[in-house]
Design an enzyme around this catalytic site. Structure first.
Site, PDB file in Angstrom:
ATOM      1  N   ALA A  46       0.822  -1.214   0.000  1.00 35.31           N
ATOM      2  CA  ALA A  46       0.000   0.000   0.000  1.00 35.31           C
ATOM      3  C   ALA A  46       0.855   1.261   0.000  1.00 35.31           C
ATOM      4  O   ALA A  46       0.638   2.187  -0.793  1.00 35.31           O
ATOM      5  CB  ALA A  46      -0.931  -0.006   1.209  1.00 35.31           C
ATOM      6  N   ARG A 180      -7.182  -4.964   6.776  1.00 33.12           N
ATOM      7  CA  ARG A 180      -7.106  -6.261   6.105  1.00 33.12           C
ATOM      8  C   ARG A 180      -7.396  -7.339   7.139  1.00 33.12           C
ATOM      9  O   ARG A 180      -6.502  -7.748   7.891  1.00 33.12           O
ATOM     10  CB  ARG A 180      -5.723  -6.476   5.495  1.00 33.12           C
ATOM     11  CG  ARG A 180      -5.327  -5.454   4.441  1.00 33.12           C
ATOM     12  CD  ARG A 180      -6.067  -5.718   3.128  1.00 33.12           C
ATOM     13  NE  ARG A 180      -5.579  -4.839   2.078  1.00 33.12           N
ATOM     14  CZ  ARG A 180      -6.102  -3.662   1.774  1.00 33.12           C
ATOM     15  NH1 ARG A 180      -7.132  -3.211   2.488  1.00 33.12           N
ATOM     16  NH2 ARG A 180      -5.627  -2.938   0.796  1.00 33.12           N
ATOM     17  N   LYS A 233     -14.083   7.028   1.793  1.00 34.19           N
ATOM     18  CA  LYS A 233     -14.251   6.540   0.427  1.00 34.19           C
ATOM     19  C   LYS A 233     -15.500   5.673   0.359  1.00 34.19           C
ATOM     20  O   LYS A 233     -15.653   4.748   1.159  1.00 34.19           O
ATOM     21  CB  LYS A 233     -13.015   5.761  -0.005  1.00 34.19           C
ATOM     22  CG  LYS A 233     -11.728   6.590  -0.005  1.00 34.19           C
ATOM     23  CD  LYS A 233     -10.504   5.745  -0.297  1.00 34.19           C
ATOM     24  CE  LYS A 233     -10.202   4.796   0.848  1.00 34.19           C
ATOM     25  NZ  LYS A 233      -8.987   3.987   0.602  1.00 34.19           N
ATOM     26  N   ASP A 265      -5.002   2.939  -3.005  1.00 33.95           N
ATOM     27  CA  ASP A 265      -3.685   3.564  -2.875  1.00 33.95           C
ATOM     28  C   ASP A 265      -3.542   4.712  -3.864  1.00 33.95           C
ATOM     29  O   ASP A 265      -2.999   5.771  -3.531  1.00 33.95           O
ATOM     30  CB  ASP A 265      -2.589   2.528  -3.119  1.00 33.95           C
ATOM     31  CG  ASP A 265      -2.671   1.353  -2.175  1.00 33.95           C
ATOM     32  OD1 ASP A 265      -3.138   1.544  -1.026  1.00 33.95           O
ATOM     33  OD2 ASP A 265      -2.283   0.242  -2.572  1.00 33.95           O
TER      34      ASP A 265
END
Length: 345
Positions: A46, A180, A233, A265
């Site tokens: 990332a 994650r 987002k 990213d």
């Protein structure tokens, strides 16, 4: 918010990105990992993705990490350095390997998607408060971090807590939550750790789908009131920025998606690039969307970003023209025209 940072430092760069990068093996065709006959080698990480996109967009960027003293470490350093990123502060570890991983070709959000990580005990997992060099890490206008690093080891978590601690004179700290679940043994602990790290940052990126079960951008802001700038987002719908002075939502353009990897990213890189240039918040979001669209229209994690003049022209469109925008493969290189160019003589 525009970063100031230690601009008088002799070794100053625009952005320092700290985190693990791995060699990625991409499948030659769709299907289960057990059925794929061959893989192509790439890179994935990332923070290094953000560094490469920012460097390709013309910024001075440093990547700080550890890799093994092995051929995969050579590949990472050479490839990332090939984008114009400063890799002089990447440590080589003779006792630990460079991390690698394999993934399927499908969308990460799909049930059939598989990722096989081989990163336990990697060189990067040995990062700590005393390694890397603190001066190299803090010699940027922006320090970009992600929640992935916190999951690698106890010493990495200690490092993240130290770097996100609020103290005078630090650079602007940018933090991408990057939750994650597969990297965390304890889901509840992960949520607590990531929220605490985000609260120490100045600029935070978080996907609404990874925000601890919160179902609106407003709920995410209520959970994270501390960051000066919070970017939520919201997938293909767009993204919302919360600042002290107000809230701004910008819809994402329509994109003919090739692969949904690397977009988050790239979005962070676009937003950071526009932040470094002190552009208005609407344009920061639009540049984030444009960089994400570049990643979405190629098969790998990294894409050639649009030329700055091209991106600036698209970001400056009026709302109606922005709403008509549609981006497909080749749009960054001029081999596919955007919808607004097709409709406007």
């Amino acid at each position: 918010m525009t970063p100031t940072g230690p601009c008088n430092a002799p070794d100053v760069v625009d952005v320092v990105a700290l985190g693990e990068s791995m060699v990625t093996f991409l499948p030659s065709r769709p299907g289960r990992l057990a059925d794929v006959p061959s893989f192509a080698r790439g890179i994935g990480g990332a923070e290094s993705n953000v560094a490469c996109v920012l460097a390709a967009a013309g910024h001075l960027v440093r990547w700080v990490s550890r890799v093994g003293d092995d051929a995969f470490g050579d590949h990472l350093v050479e490839t990332i350095g090939g984008y114009g990123v400063d890799v002089a502060h990447v440590r080589r570890d003779p006792g630990r390997p460079t991390g690698i991983y394999f993934r399927t070709a499908g969308d990460r959000a799909g049930d059939a998607h598989e990722v096989a990580y081989y990163r336990t005990g990697s060189a990067a997992s040995a990062m700590s408060v005393t390694d890397p060099d603190p001066a190299a890490v803090r010699a940027g206008r922006v320090l970009h971090l992600s929640g992935i690093t916190a999951a690698l080891s106890g010493t990495c978590l200690d490092l993240m807590r130290d770097l996100t601690a609020r103290r005078p004179g630090r650079p602007l700290v940018s933090f991408d939550v990057n939750h994650r679940p597969g990297l965390w043994r304890d889901t509840d602990a992960a949520a607590t750790v990531l929220r605490d790290l985000a609260r120490g940052a100045d600029l935070v990126f978080v996907g609404q789908d990874e925000a601890w079960g919160l179902h609106s951008a407003e709920a995410v802001r209520a959970a994270l009131p501390e960051p000066e700038v919070l970017v939520v987002k919201q997938g293909a719908a767009g993204a919302t920025v919360f600042e002290r002075r107000g809230v701004t939502f910008v819809p994402a353009p329509r994109v003919d998606v090739v692969a949904e990897v690397g977009a988050g990213d790239a979005f962070a890189a676009g937003f950071l690039s526009a932040t470094l240039r002190a552009l208005p918040v609407r344009d920061r979001l639009r540049h984030g969307h444009l960089m994400a669209a570049a990643a979405l229209t190629v098969p790998g994690d990294l894409a050639t970003p649009p030329a700055r003049q091209h991106a600036d022209r698209l970001a400056a469109l009026d709302d109606a023209a922005w709403g008509r925008l549609r981006l497909g493969p080749g749009w960054t290189e001029g081999t596919q025209r955007a919808a607004e160019e097709v409709r406007t003589p």
